[in-house]
Design a protein around this motif. Structure first.
Motif, PDB file in Angstrom:
ATOM      1  N   UNK A  49      -1.700 -20.663  10.777  1.00 37.52           N
ATOM      2  CA  UNK A  49      -2.546 -21.891  10.528  1.00 37.52           C
ATOM      3  C   UNK A  49      -3.232 -21.831   9.559  1.00 37.52           C
ATOM      4  N   UNK A  50      -4.143 -20.812   9.029  1.00 39.88           N
ATOM      5  CA  UNK A  50      -4.863 -20.485   8.012  1.00 39.88           C
ATOM      6  C   UNK A  50      -4.165 -21.554   6.199  1.00 39.88           C
ATOM      7  N   UNK A  51      -2.790 -21.475   6.790  1.00 42.02           N
ATOM      8  CA  UNK A  51      -1.877 -21.474   5.028  1.00 42.02           C
ATOM      9  C   UNK A  51      -1.179 -23.694   6.040  1.00 42.02           C
ATOM     10  N   UNK A  52      -1.792 -23.736   6.810  1.00 45.49           N
ATOM     11  CA  UNK A  52      -1.052 -24.776   7.573  1.00 45.49           C
ATOM     12  C   UNK A  52      -2.620 -25.919   6.504  1.00 45.49           C
ATOM     13  N   UNK A  53      -3.237 -25.080   7.474  1.00 40.70           N
ATOM     14  CA  UNK A  53      -4.862 -25.539   7.688  1.00 40.70           C
ATOM     15  C   UNK A  53      -5.045 -26.205   6.241  1.00 40.70           C
ATOM     16  N   UNK A  54      -4.911 -25.508   4.930  1.00 44.64           N
ATOM     17  CA  UNK A  54      -5.078 -25.803   3.973  1.00 44.64           C
ATOM     18  C   UNK A  54      -4.312 -26.897   2.673  1.00 44.64           C
ATOM     19  N   UNK A  55      -3.335 -26.834   3.942  1.00 44.80           N
ATOM     20  CA  UNK A  55      -2.281 -28.416   3.788  1.00 44.80           C
ATOM     21  C   UNK A  55      -1.319 -27.835   2.724  1.00 44.80           C
ATOM     22  N   UNK A  56      -0.911 -26.329   3.185  1.00 48.26           N
ATOM     23  CA  UNK A  56       0.270 -26.228   2.250  1.00 48.26           C
ATOM     24  C   UNK A  56       1.277 -25.850   3.202  1.00 48.26           C
ATOM     25  N   UNK A  57       2.822 -25.865   2.202  1.00 47.24           N
ATOM     26  CA  UNK A  57       3.938 -25.764   3.543  1.00 47.24           C
ATOM     27  C   UNK A  57       4.765 -24.864   3.272  1.00 47.24           C
ATOM     28  N   UNK A  58       4.507 -24.187   4.114  1.00 55.08           N
ATOM     29  CA  UNK A  58       5.701 -22.509   4.123  1.00 55.08           C
ATOM     30  C   UNK A  58       7.430 -22.366   3.925  1.00 55.08           C
ATOM     31  N   UNK A  59       7.316 -22.210   3.211  1.00 60.44           N
ATOM     32  CA  UNK A  59       8.885 -22.332   2.732  1.00 60.44           C
ATOM     33  C   UNK A  59       9.523 -21.362   3.167  1.00 60.44           C
ATOM     34  N   UNK A  60       8.865 -20.148   3.324  1.00 59.13           N
ATOM     35  CA  UNK A  60       9.346 -19.545   3.474  1.00 59.13           C
ATOM     36  C   UNK A  60       8.134 -17.652   3.711  1.00 59.13           C
ATOM     37  N   UNK A  61       9.171 -16.910   5.198  1.00 59.21           N
ATOM     38  CA  UNK A  61       8.277 -15.804   4.878  1.00 59.21           C
ATOM     39  C   UNK A  61       9.564 -14.306   4.598  1.00 59.21           C
ATOM     40  N   UNK A  62       9.054 -14.165   3.543  1.00 65.00           N
ATOM     41  CA  UNK A  62      10.304 -12.374   3.068  1.00 65.00           C
ATOM     42  C   UNK A  62       9.248 -11.475   3.735  1.00 65.00           C
ATOM     43  N   UNK A  63      10.639 -10.458   4.231  1.00 63.29           N
ATOM     44  CA  UNK A  63       9.844  -9.726   4.979  1.00 63.29           C
ATOM     45  C   UNK A  63      10.447  -8.236   4.256  1.00 63.29           C
TER      46      UNK A  63
END
Ligand SMILES: C[S@@+](CC[C@H](N)C(=O)[O-])C[C@H]1O[C@@H](n2cnc3c(N)ncnc32)[C@H](O)[C@@H]1O
Length: 246
Positions: free
Chosen positions: A198-212
Motif C-alpha cells: 500500500x505504501x509503495x502503490x500509494x506513492x505511485x510506484x509499480x512493484x516489479x518484484x519482491x526478491x526473498x
C-alpha cells in the motif's frame, strides 16, 4: 513520531564500532546485499548503472556507493549521520562522489533528479516508510527505479529479544511490528507485506518484484544469530523490493 534526532544520535555514537565490526564484510567485494552478503551478480537486481544518476538512501560508510561510482554511475551518498558520512569520506577511492547529510523523510533534491534510488538496510529501515517512500518516488524520474532491501516481517516476528536471536517461534505480533525499539532510544521500522504494498502503490510506484534472498545453508549472517544456524535457508530473512515510477 519523529525519530530523526534519536536515530542520528544513535548512528553517530555507534558508527566507529559498527564500521570496525562490519566494514570489511560489507565492502569485501562490490554489490553485496544484506546480512548474508549475497552478491548482486546472483540476485541480478541493480543491473548496469554506467552513466546513471544514483542516490543511496542511507549510505553508511559508502561501501555500495563507492563501488557504483567506480563502475561509472553518478552517485550521491546520502545519510543522516555525520559520523557515517565521515567514514564514507575516509574510505572514498579514486572514483569520487558527493556525500550529503540529511533525513530520508525530507530529501533535499529536486523532483526527477535520479534514475535509481536504492538502499540496503538504509533509510527505508530507519525512517517511517510512509514518509520516506513518497520522498524517494518524488526524486525519481519517470521510469526510474526504487530498489531496497529490508529485514523481513518473518525475521522480526521470530526474533527473540531476550536470547538475541531469530528462532522458530513467533515472538512478536505480525500486525504490531510497525516501530522497533533499537538500543539507546533509536527506532527502526517494519511493515507487514500488505502495508509495504500500500505504501509503495500509494506513492505511485509499480512493484516489479519482491526478491526473498535465500542464502546457502552454510552461509553466515554477519549481524544476527539464528537458531537454527541455517534459519534463513528455510524462511526469508530479508525482503528486497524492486519497483519503478511509471
Ligand atoms: C545499516 S546502515 C546501512 C548502510 C550500509 N548499507 C550498511 O549496511 O552499513 C543504516 C544507515 O542508515 C542511516 N540512517 C538512519 N536513519 C536515517 C534517515 N532517517 N535518513 C537517512 N539515513 C538514515 C544511518 O545513519 C546508517 O548509516
Amino acid at each position: 513520531m519523529d525519530s530523526i534526532s534519536g536515530n542520528r544520535r544513535f548512528w553517530n555514537q555507534i558508527s566507529g564500532a559498527y564500521q570496525q565490526k562490519h566494514d570489511a564484510r560489507i565492502g569485501a567485494t562490490p554489490r553485496l546485499w544484506g546480512t548474508y552478503a549475497i552478491p548482486d551478480t546472483h540476485l541480478r537486481v541493480l543491473g548496469d548503472v554506467t552513466g546513471k544518476r544514483v542516490l543511496e538512501l542511507g549510505c553508511g560508510a559508502g561501501q555500495w556507493s563507492r563501488a557504483l561510482a567506480a563502475e561509472g554511475a553518478s552517485v550521491v551518498g546520502f545519510d543522516l549521520s555525520e559520523e557515517q558520512l565521515a567514514a564514507a569520506a575516509r574510505a572514498m577511492g579514486t572514483a569520487r562522489y558527493p556525500l550529503v547529510q540529511g533525513a530520508a523523510e525530507h530529501l533535499p533534491f529536486a523532483a526527477g533528479s535520479f534514475d535509481l534510488v536504492f538502499c540496503d538496510y538504509g533509510g527505508l529501515s530507519w525512517a517511517p516508510p510512509h514518509l520516506a517512500v513518497p520522498q524517494a518516488a518524488r526524486v525519481l524520474r519517470r521510469g526510474g527505479r526504487l530498489v531496497f532491501n529490508v529485514a523481513s516481517p518473518w525475521f522480526e516476528a521470530c526474533y527473540d529479544e531476550a536470547a538475541g536471536r531469530a528462532t522458530t517461534t513467533l515472538r512478536q505480533d505480525y500486525f504490531g511490528l510497525d516501530t522497533i525499539d533499537e538500543d539507546q532510544g533509536a527506532v527502526s521500522y517494519q511493515l507487514t507485506y500488505g502495508d509495504w504494498i500500500r505504501v509503495l502503490r500509494g506513492a505511485g510506484l509499480v512493484i516489479d518484484d519482491l526478491i526473498e534472498p535465500r542464502p546457502a545453508p552454510e552461509a553466515a549472517n554477519g549481524y544476527n544469530k539464528t537458531d537454527p544456524p541455517d534459519w534463513a535457508h528455510h524462511w526469508p530473512a530479508e525482503a528486497l523490493w524492486v519497483t519503478h515510477k511509471p
